[in-house]
Design an enzyme around this catalytic site. Structure first.
Site, mmCIF file in Angstrom:
data_model
loop_
_atom_site.group_PDB
_atom_site.id
_atom_site.type_symbol
_atom_site.label_atom_id
_atom_site.label_comp_id
_atom_site.label_asym_id
_atom_site.label_seq_id
_atom_site.Cartn_x
_atom_site.Cartn_y
_atom_site.Cartn_z
ATOM 1 N N TYR A 1 49.622 54.215 21.381
ATOM 2 C CA TYR A 1 48.400 53.469 21.087
ATOM 3 C C TYR A 1 47.199 54.401 20.991
ATOM 4 O O TYR A 1 46.996 55.280 21.822
ATOM 5 C CB TYR A 1 48.132 52.436 22.177
ATOM 6 C CG TYR A 1 49.041 51.221 22.118
ATOM 7 C CD1 TYR A 1 49.011 50.368 21.021
ATOM 8 C CD2 TYR A 1 49.918 50.944 23.156
ATOM 9 C CE1 TYR A 1 49.838 49.252 20.960
ATOM 10 C CE2 TYR A 1 50.749 49.829 23.113
ATOM 11 C CZ TYR A 1 50.705 48.990 22.009
ATOM 12 O OH TYR A 1 51.526 47.892 21.956
ATOM 13 N N MET B 1 52.865 49.415 28.368
ATOM 14 C CA MET B 1 53.264 48.481 29.416
ATOM 15 C C MET B 1 54.743 48.613 29.758
ATOM 16 O O MET B 1 55.134 48.545 30.933
ATOM 17 C CB MET B 1 52.956 47.042 28.996
ATOM 18 C CG MET B 1 53.371 46.006 30.038
ATOM 19 S SD MET B 1 52.995 44.322 29.520
ATOM 20 C CE MET B 1 51.201 44.324 29.646
ATOM 21 N N ARG C 1 38.757 49.179 61.210
ATOM 22 C CA ARG C 1 39.597 48.495 60.225
ATOM 23 C C ARG C 1 40.396 47.372 60.857
ATOM 24 O O ARG C 1 40.544 46.300 60.296
ATOM 25 C CB ARG C 1 40.536 49.522 59.574
ATOM 26 C CG ARG C 1 41.358 48.977 58.431
ATOM 27 C CD ARG C 1 42.407 49.975 57.963
ATOM 28 N NE ARG C 1 43.452 50.196 58.955
ATOM 29 C CZ ARG C 1 44.547 50.923 58.718
ATOM 30 N NH1 ARG C 1 44.701 51.536 57.549
ATOM 31 N NH2 ARG C 1 45.463 51.076 59.664
ATOM 32 N N LYS D 1 57.191 48.844 56.433
ATOM 33 C CA LYS D 1 56.300 47.943 55.707
ATOM 34 C C LYS D 1 56.359 48.245 54.211
ATOM 35 O O LYS D 1 56.915 49.254 53.786
ATOM 36 C CB LYS D 1 54.872 48.084 56.227
ATOM 37 C CG LYS D 1 54.254 49.461 56.050
ATOM 38 C CD LYS D 1 52.878 49.513 56.682
ATOM 39 C CE LYS D 1 52.245 50.891 56.522
ATOM 40 N NZ LYS D 1 50.893 50.944 57.115
#
Length: 363
Positions: A257, A305, A133, A41
């Site tokens: 930053y 980023m 769950r 998965k």
């Protein structure tokens, strides 16, 4: 010092290591007498579902597991013929497609059972063994079994999940084992053949044979993650990127930053083109580092980023030089476990979070 305009650099790359997957399968198989399912998965825990599945099957795995029928059908289209089980199915189940592709489906409620519409699909009934769950609550189990009996469904399996397996304590697993055994007896009393029963995932596979039943499900362990922290497995990927810029700065230079980090001495800085958009955690401890030329160099300033900055000390690194963010372990190369510790998370989030801009290859 910057790369010349037009110079081609190897892009950030996640390289999957099939030999490591095979070694991890061998480690798990040595700890059980049961058959094994490779759960691929989340795109094989970020390593590529097909690459991991092929390596696992070649290493002796009997089953594959996915979260959706479409993922299972993609494995079929790639030529994998071993049995496949799918559960969760957040988009619903295309029962006819599952039947045609010989894909087993886990069912944990009467509604989910009825949604199959009588298609000739093989079903694993899913019991909630203590997580609240997914799966059928214990108090509703008889109702589900009766619905399966009246509906003429082909029940071939019985499954649950262990809520406390990461403790590596058989006593913590015992209640779930008892619930699953009772559910299996109820199935047989209702006239079903003894089902293929499975409960253990990676941690319990490695630590608690009493949970193994007929089949164990190994997912994170395939790529080198033992959530119990008791068995050494091999990391199954490396993440590399080229240095794209380097510079020498004086003491007192703010980096990144907000200038949250200021250099304490004259030093060299190198830019690596990976950032939080690529899955690099933004919040890191001061120990976070990458490896360049066999040495660890710490990440400095805030992760941006698209890039991060590392302090290379007295060594100025040329653009194009490879930085290894993580690898299978050994020497100074950080591992996914190092990155998880630096980010205050689990290694699963590191490997599944690598973004689509990163090139994927297979070693």
């Amino acid at each position: 010092m910057t790369a010349a305009l037009g110079t081609a650099l190897d892009p950030p790359t996640l390289r999957t290591l099939p030999d490591a997957v095979a070694a991890n399968v061998a480690t798990a198989l040595a700890r059980t007498r049961s058959r094994m399912m490779a759960v691929v998965k989340a795109d094989g825990y970020g390593h590529g579902a097909l690459a991991v599945a092929r390596a696992a099957v070649a290493a002796g795995v009997d089953w594959l597991g996915t979260t959706e029928v479409a993922q299972a059908l993609a494995l079929r289209a790639a030529g994998l013929t071993v049995p496949i089980l799918t559960w969760l199915n957040p988009s619903g189940v295309d029962a006819q497609a599952a039947a045609a592709g010989q894909i087993d489906v886990a069912v944990g409620s009467v509604d989910a059972l009825e949604a199959l519409g009588g298609a000739p699909v093989r079903v694993h009934l899913h019991l909630d063994t203590g997580m609240a769950r997914e799966g059928c609550p214990v108090g509703e189990w008889d109702t589900l079994v009766e619905a399966a009996r009246r509906g003429g469904v082909r029940v071939v399996g019985l499954m649950g999940h262990l809520p406390l397996a990461d403790r590596a304590d058989p006593a913590a697993n015992a209640p779930a084992v008892a619930r699953l055994r009772a559910a299996g007896r109820a199935l047989v009393r209702a006239g079903f053949a003894a089902p293929l029963t499975h409960l253990a995932a990676t941690s319990a596979t490695l630590t608690d044979p009493s949970t193994h039943f007929d089949l164990v499900r190994v997912g994170a362990g395939l790529v080198g993650i033992d959530p119990s922290g008791t068995v050494g497995l091999r990391g199954a990927a490396s993440l590399t990127a080229p240095v794209t810029h380097s510079t020498t700065v004086g003491a007192g230079t703010p980096v990144g930053y907000g200038g949250t980090q200021v250099t304490a001495r004259r030093t060299n800085l190198a830019v690596v083109p990976l950032g939080y958009a690529d899955g690099i955690p933004r919040e890191l401890s001061p120990e976070a580092a990458v490896a360049i030329h066999g040495r660890r160099h710490r990440v400095v300033g805030r992760v941006s980023m698209d890039q991060l900055v590392v302090d290379t000390g007295d060594r100025r690194v040329s653009p194009g030089t490879t930085a290894t963010v993580f690898g299978p372990g050994g020497g100074e190369t950080p591992t996914i476990h190092d990155w998880a510790r630096w980010a205050g998370t689990i290694p699963h989030t590191i490997v599944t979070g690598i973004g689509p801009r990163v090139r994927r290859t297979i070693a």
